[in-house]
Design a protein around this motif. Sequence first.
Motif, PDB file in Angstrom:
ATOM      1  N   GLY A 163     -35.445 -11.148  -1.949  1.00 27.40           N
ATOM      2  CA  GLY A 163     -34.133 -11.642  -2.508  1.00 27.40           C
ATOM      3  C   GLY A 163     -34.066 -11.003  -3.926  1.00 27.40           C
ATOM      4  N   VAL A 164     -33.099 -11.572  -4.580  1.00 35.80           N
ATOM      5  CA  VAL A 164     -32.649 -10.975  -5.825  1.00 35.80           C
ATOM      6  C   VAL A 164     -32.576 -12.140  -6.757  1.00 35.80           C
ATOM      7  CG1 VAL A 164     -31.253  -9.250  -7.374  1.00 35.80           C
ATOM      8  CG2 VAL A 164     -31.780  -8.781  -4.852  1.00 35.80           C
ATOM      9  N   ARG A 165     -33.192 -12.025  -8.108  1.00 34.44           N
ATOM     10  CA  ARG A 165     -32.877 -13.006  -9.284  1.00 34.44           C
ATOM     11  C   ARG A 165     -32.234 -12.456 -10.064  1.00 34.44           C
ATOM     12  NH1 ARG A 165     -39.038 -14.531  -9.692  1.00 34.44           N
ATOM     13  NH2 ARG A 165     -39.607 -16.061  -7.615  1.00 34.44           N
ATOM     14  N   VAL A 166     -30.725 -13.001 -10.307  1.00 40.92           N
ATOM     15  CA  VAL A 166     -29.900 -12.634 -11.095  1.00 40.92           C
ATOM     16  C   VAL A 166     -29.641 -13.350 -12.395  1.00 40.92           C
ATOM     17  CG1 VAL A 166     -27.532 -11.410 -11.251  1.00 40.92           C
ATOM     18  CG2 VAL A 166     -28.651 -11.408  -9.200  1.00 40.92           C
ATOM     19  N   GLY A 167     -29.960 -12.899 -13.627  1.00 41.36           N
ATOM     20  CA  GLY A 167     -29.427 -13.446 -14.764  1.00 41.36           C
ATOM     21  C   GLY A 167     -27.924 -13.253 -15.234  1.00 41.36           C
ATOM     22  N   THR A 168     -27.212 -14.260 -15.441  1.00 46.03           N
ATOM     23  CA  THR A 168     -26.104 -14.263 -15.969  1.00 46.03           C
ATOM     24  C   THR A 168     -25.671 -15.117 -16.995  1.00 46.03           C
ATOM     25  OG1 THR A 168     -24.994 -16.307 -14.572  1.00 46.03           O
ATOM     26  CG2 THR A 168     -25.251 -14.118 -13.116  1.00 46.03           C
ATOM     27  N   THR A 169     -24.328 -14.940 -17.443  1.00 50.54           N
ATOM     28  CA  THR A 169     -24.114 -15.592 -18.983  1.00 50.54           C
ATOM     29  C   THR A 169     -23.818 -17.208 -18.368  1.00 50.54           C
ATOM     30  OG1 THR A 169     -21.853 -15.027 -18.532  1.00 50.54           O
ATOM     31  CG2 THR A 169     -23.272 -13.713 -20.054  1.00 50.54           C
ATOM     32  N   ALA A 170     -23.743 -17.523 -17.095  1.00 48.20           N
ATOM     33  CA  ALA A 170     -23.484 -18.633 -16.406  1.00 48.20           C
ATOM     34  C   ALA A 170     -24.791 -19.345 -16.066  1.00 48.20           C
ATOM     35  CB  ALA A 170     -22.442 -18.812 -15.546  1.00 48.20           C
ATOM     36  N   GLY A 171     -25.788 -18.705 -16.234  1.00 51.31           N
ATOM     37  CA  GLY A 171     -27.271 -19.277 -15.830  1.00 51.31           C
ATOM     38  C   GLY A 171     -27.703 -18.367 -14.594  1.00 51.31           C
TER      39      GLY A 171
END
Length: 528
Positions: A163-171
Amino acid sequence: MDVTVVGAGPVGLVLAAELALAGATVQILERRAEPDTAMKAQSINVPTAEALDRRGLLPAAEQVQRETLDRVGPYARTAEHRPPGAGRQGPESRFTGHFAGMVLDPGLVDWSDPDLAAHAATDGARMVPQPQLEALLADHVSRLGVPVRRGVEVTTLDDTGDGVRVGTTAGPVCTGWLVGCDGGHSTVRRLAGIDFPGTDPELTGYQAVVDIADPEKLAEGWTWSSQGAYRYGPQPGRVATMEFDGPPAGLPDTRLRSRGRTPTAPVTLEEVQASLRRISGTDVTLTALRAAPTRWTDNARQAAAYRSGRVFLAGDAAHVHPPFGGQGLNLGVGDAMNLGWKLGAAVAGWAPEGLLDTYDDERRPAGAWVLDWTRAQIGVLRGDAKSAALRGIVADLLNTRAGTTYAVKKISGVTQRIDLHGDHPLVGRFAPDLRLRNGSRLADHGHRGEFLLLDRSPDGAFARLAAAWSGRVNSVGDPHGTPAGVLVRPDGVVAWASDTSGVTDVAALEAALRRWAGAPSSSSSRNR
């Protein structure tokens, strides 16, 4: 989510829709709070129009074209859509386009050419500007239940292998697969560590619709000078400029920054006016912007890989080039259609071995061709004496029936082909307009995003075989006729075709089904 798509432009919207049709759970992350209204592509090519057709969106696209013609009708007679005096019906009203600013005369096109004649059903849905296309596609994904999360930027990504863990400005976001459809300055591409080799820009161009205090100071059409080239018209206030004083190699942003601008900064009225004055040698005065303008260069690059593990790239994130003819929009939609069903198959668990690898294999040559097609136009457009001489020769060639027909076929996309190693001439081509005896067309049966099998065998042998792939293949019977059978992938590409219906033809169809649609449904299982 099974898949997270980054970017809510046409490419991201098409991809998300295809994934949803394949049964995947999908969301779109978009950094912009509102849809982009900047001037970009003004039309779509045949494969893009046919993609809309297969998903039941042709009526909506035809309505957009009607509204576009109503809006620009008084001026379209002098545009590349039709010559002076041409009516709205008949071959003369068909969209042709231009090559390096040289308008292709519809009256010179051999519309009976087999490639053009086989793809005429979407003629009424070609003049679809990008903002209207985005709105049409946004409605489509909304109906499919795909959430679009606006104002969310990607900051980090970690491909864990499963899978892919994605950091975003919304969490944080956890997703099975990640696809970057986030443009030429793609954050996904950068975070995935994918190189972006190519050629540095030599020019900066602008496109805008403006109010002009003294339009008589500008010549209509394309005009060249020692400073570059500009185009005025065909609609009042529409201007485009190109200045061949690009930055040194390796420093593609230097000149823009030296003028207080970065490639992503909003284009101002003063910026467009200064460029137009430098090229035209006049003191023409612009008083207002009437549409969001765009800035562009002839920067031409292609990603070293369209995939890295569980991360994919599509659209401008995978390739950038000059915007001539709206080729980038169409190229990106082609990426999305190609990847959508394949990634959907992987999510569903029935993808045959190596299917995801065919995305890069099939789309990379298409991207490379578009880069060279637009580079060639830059070579012809330059203001130097050598380019001017070349431009004259190309203009002569384009003033012939064969030359115009060749260019229109290339621009329209009807000659695109993938090497699928089939013997039948349709294999690897986009499916032609196949009309059935009941009055429908084969494309009318593709709204669910499945494989389409046209069975014209006397005993229905092809459909009986395909029944083992129930849920993936939609068989359409149409007794008698040629070709006897056609298998169309969800992206519109013909995977198999035959003019006969013997035992060997049935065996060849089974091989094609296993190659592209995996094992029969009875032996497949969903695996996320």
